[in-house]
Design an enzyme around this catalytic site. Structure first.
Site, PDB file in Angstrom:
ATOM      1  N   CYS A 154       0.812  -1.217   0.000  1.00  0.00           N
ATOM      2  CA  CYS A 154       0.000   0.000   0.000  1.00  0.00           C
ATOM      3  C   CYS A 154       0.848   1.272   0.000  1.00  0.00           C
ATOM      4  CB  CYS A 154      -0.932   0.010   1.211  1.00  0.00           C
ATOM      5  SG  CYS A 154      -2.117  -1.360   1.220  1.00  0.00           S
ATOM      6  N   PRO A 179      -9.178 -30.679   2.165  1.00  0.00           N
ATOM      7  CA  PRO A 179      -8.860 -30.426   3.570  1.00  0.00           C
ATOM      8  C   PRO A 179      -7.398 -30.100   3.850  1.00  0.00           C
ATOM      9  CG  PRO A 179      -9.268 -32.773   3.206  1.00  0.00           C
ATOM     10  CD  PRO A 179      -9.669 -32.067   1.937  1.00  0.00           C
ATOM     11  N   LYS A 223     -21.029  16.598  21.122  1.00  0.00           N
ATOM     12  CA  LYS A 223     -21.818  15.685  20.292  1.00  0.00           C
ATOM     13  C   LYS A 223     -20.982  15.391  19.052  1.00  0.00           C
ATOM     14  CE  LYS A 223     -25.472  18.436  20.433  1.00  0.00           C
ATOM     15  NZ  LYS A 223     -26.836  18.987  20.278  1.00  0.00           N
TER      16      LYS A 223
END
Length: 819
Positions: free
Chosen positions: A43, A277, A436
């Site tokens: 990235c 598996p 808030k």
């Protein structure tokens, strides 16, 4: 002793190998990687190209040799797994340096092949100038190409996360960048109204944006690459970054018969095991469950890949006990100054899956507005209207964006509701948040929708709405700077007194700047008997970007290598530069300040001005276009706009084809009212026009005469009626009342207080500014006679005139307003 083979050595593969070693010290572990590097910062690659990450070595978490030493893992780089034999539990491997091919057996196998860039069969796509970014080798190619070829123009095909990150980093190198995207928006994982904010920012950063256009061919030419678009246009570039998406690298899995999912990725269960598996798979190549829609899909992100790798390694060593619950696609990207983050489902995904939802959109400050540096963010939340369960959230802004999305992401992963957002307890101090928080505000507004306290409508639905009345409840000053077509302006403060103007048998749509006042007005109407009332989500702020031209085409000269159209060759290192701070001033304050300061400069000198008014970014360009001065440079950095303007001489201004007064360079304003708010609006418009170089005449008649009375008037002789009018009418601008909610004189006091706190110039200051900048103030002689007003009572700049004097000016004007 167990033997484990991992194919792929970046995020998922390297994490799985290290976890296997921590779980099983005795095991033989082989890591196969076909490229030259393992465990690198995938990235971070765009930021190395752009010079943000300085040292190439900083891209590497560890080297193959360090990995071998620390973890006792047999790391084999530049070796490619060619095939898998499930029955013999064997992998055929080719050494890409020697050409040798050999087999390795395993007890357990982990596939982490990742994904590869999509490269469609477009004519000319094999040009050496067309590059993709996926790994370190790609990074080196792009880095060296730019360095060797003195790239001045680059085109990015595709506007996903990587495409936009590359566009930013190329632009930071001084390269002119064009983006071509077939979709109508960038970043298809977010909603259109949120992407529109990104489009606006890309325009500010002078990035060309071609939307809803595909590429039909590439062709090498003597001066670069010709890129033909589906609309018949051709743009030129020195290089192209192809970033139109990735496809899972599933060839090994498919050839050995492993099951693939509906979207083409490797199918795995909750333990990260395939249908064999002994074979597990992780990372970008696998199909995982998205718990929001309860379906499997591709979510190619580094965070999920690392978590899947740990779970797969644990289950291989200890048995299938650790369960991977899936991923909701939480992601974040930096695009110049903006941060864009998302979690959960978008509108497109919810629509595709036919999931019913409602949305709320709030514009909140990143921290307390009274603490310096607060910037606006847009936060949107999708939820189930029946129970409040959160489906998804998106946020775009300059600061604190990822913090809010991370919080909501945690709630989504745990089946949270918007009612949880209401109660979310956050750490609060003025530099970091508000009492808030925006997350709380999103919860409050969403809960109001669920509870029926308010109904909302979104910008995308307005076009299909019929037989409705739209009311703009912003102030007249705000409305003067732009309204939704067909709307009626009834300011919030006047709504109760003007209910009689609002029909009760129509659908009513309310909007304000961001939605708060619209909500208040909706509550007033609903409690006064109105039934069909809707508040526009996000208000005019969202609507304006939603309906704007999203593209930004042809801002570069594709026929030459002009680095920036705003560069002015006469500016040198020796040019005198004066700095001016207009931060905190509201429109038209920065433009007025600009005009005042530039008049003090000599021709060729430069003025560097800083402002925080968002409209100034466009206003300064318009002002320069009109006045003929040169906009040398203009930047926007996290909400602060910095412009460099060079003063041009009168002879250059005349050559700039500026219209003279007979062609509409004059403006006239009739001021009939002595309401404080309306007087304020008239001088805001007048000063804005004066700052644009216009000639302005203001004609004050009847009650408007009170606006231009002197605060301290000389003694004048008046008749009885004149004295009576003098007693009943305001004595000066300082005594004007509000048109509504005057509250026995408290309204104007409150408004003046708010203006002062917001650093908005007072009405008296605006009058002085207008006079200083040459406004032509005409007092109506007839009105003065009727009302007994004497010339000595008026400000010195006022001249006495009649209707003929005013009409003469209107003949020359390109605009005439009646206030």
């Amino acid at each position: 002793m167990a033997k484990y083979i991992i194919i792929g050595g970046v995020a998922g593969g390297a994490t799985a190998a290290a976890r296997l070693r921590r779980n099983d010290e005795k095991a033989e572990i082989i890591l196969i990687e076909k490229n030259s590097y393992i465990s690198y910062a995938n990235c971070g690659l765009p930021y190395y190209i752009g010079g943000v990450i300085q040292g190439r070595d900083n891209l590497f978490v560890t080297s193959p040799d360090d990995f071998k030493i620390k973890f006792k893992i047999d790391v084999r780089v530049s070796q490619e797994a060619l095939s898998i034999d499930k029955e013999k539990k064997s992998v055929t491997i080719k050494n890409l340096k020697t050409g040798e091919t050999y087999n390795e057996n395993y007890d357990k196998l982990i596939l982490s092949p990742g994904a590869s860039p999509v490269r469609p069969p477009i004519p000319g796509i094999d040009s050496d100038r067309i590059l993709s970014l996926r790994n370190v080798d790609d990074t080196d190619k792009i880095y060296n190409f730019i360095k060797k070829n003195s790239v001045k123009k680059a085109t990015v095909i595709g506007a996903g996360f990587i495409g936009l990150e590359m566009a930013e980093n190329l632009a930071e190198l001084g390269i002119n960048v064009s983006i071509v995207e077939m979709a109508p928006q960038v970043m298809n994982v977010i909603d259109f109204d949120m992407a529109a904010i990104v489009h606006e920012h890309l325009k500010i950063k002078n990035v060309e944006l071609y939307l809803k256009k595909g590429v039909t061919s590439f062709k090498d030419s003597t001066n670069g690459l010709d890129i033909s678009l589906s609309t018949g246009e051709t743009i030129k570039a020195d290089m192209v970054i192809l970033s139109i998406g990735v496809k899972p690298d599933t060839i090994l899995a498919k050839n050995c018969g492993l099951a693939l999912g509906v979207s083409g990725g490797i199918s795995v269960n909750e333990y990260m095991a395939t249908d064999n598996p002994d074979i597990y798979a992780v990372g970008d190549a696998v199909e995982i469950t998205n718990p929001v829609i309860n379906k499997k899909m591709m979510i190619p992100l580094a965070g999920p890949a690392n978590k899947q790798a740990r779970i797969a390694a644990d289950n291989i060593v200890f048995g299938n006990k650790s369960v991977y619950k899936g991923a909701i696609g939480t992601a974040v990207a930096k695009v110049f100054d903006l941060t864009i983050a998302t979690a959960g489902a978008s509108e497109k995904l919810l629509d595709r899956e036919k999931i019913e939802y409602e949305s709320t959109l709030v514009h909140s400050n990143s921290h307390a507005g009274y603490y310096p540096g607060a910037t606006r963010m847009a936060l949107k939340v999708h939820f189930d209207k029946s129970n409040g369960k959160i489906f998804g959230a998106q946020c775009v802004g300059y600061e604190g964006v990822e913090k809010r999305i991370d919080v909501i992401s945690a709630y989504i992963q745990n089946g949270g509701t918007v009612f949880d957002l209401e109660e979310f307890e956050h750490s609060y101090a003025p530099p970091y948040s508000s009492a808030k928080d925006p997350v709380n505000m999103a919860g409050f507004t969403a809960a109001n929708i669920i509870n029926g306290t308010v109904k909302v409508i979104h910008s995308k639905n307005l076009a299909n709405l019929k037989d409705y009345l739209m009311i703009d409840v912003r102030t007249s000053l705000e409305a003067a700077n732009g309204m939704i077509k067909g709307a009626v302006n009834i300011p919030f403060e006047e709504i109760r007194e003007r209910l009689g103007e609002i029909p009760m048998d129509k659908k009513i749509v309310i909007y304000c700047a961001v939605g708060a006042r619209g909500y208040f007005v909706s509550r007033i109407l609903l409690q006064n008997g109105y039934k069909d009332v809707y508040n526009l989500a996000g208000g005019y702020t969202t609507y304006r970007t939603f309906v704007a031209d999203q593209s930004n085409e042809n801002i570069f000269d594709h026929g030459s290598n002009i680095p920036n159209k705003m560069t002015y060759s006469a500016v040198t290192d020796d040019s005198k530069v004066i700095s001016v701070n207009a931060c905190g001033l509201s429109c038209p304050g920065p433009i007025v300040k600009l005009r005042e300061e530039i008049e003090l400069l000599e021709n060729g000198d430069c003025l560097k001005i800083e402002a925080t008014d968002p409209g100034f970014y466009r206003d300064v360009e318009s002002w320069c276009n009109v006045t003929g001065h040169c906009l040398v440079k203009r930047e926007s950095d996290k909400g602060k706009i910095v412009a460099l303007i060079q003063k041009k001489g009168e002879e250059n201004v005349n050559n700039n084809n500026i219209a003279d007064s007979k062609l509409g360079n004059s403006k006239t304003i009739v001021v009939f009212s002595d309401d404080f708010d309306r007087a304020l609006a008239s001088f805001v418009i007048a000063n804005g026009a004066l700052a644009m170089g216009k000639k302005v005449t203001m004609f004050f008649t009847f009650w408007g005469l009170n606006v231009i009375k002197k605060p301290k008037k000389p003694s004048v002789k008046k008749g009885f009626m004149g004295k009576m009018f003098g007693i009943m009418l305001p004595s000066s601008s300082k005594k004007l009342k509000l048109s509504k909610l005057n509250m026995m004189g408290m309204g104007p006091v409150m408004m003046r207080g708010i203006m002062k706190s917001q650093k908005i110039e007072s009405l008296e200051g605006m009058i002085d500014t207008a006079v200083k900048n040459g406004v032509n103030i005409v007092a109506c002689q007839m009105s003065m006679d009727v009302m007994g007003v004497k010339k000595g009572e008026l400000i010195d700049a006022a001249v006495i005139g009649g209707v003929a004097a005013y009409l003469e000016k209107t003949d020359e004007a390109g605009m005439n307003l009646f206030i």
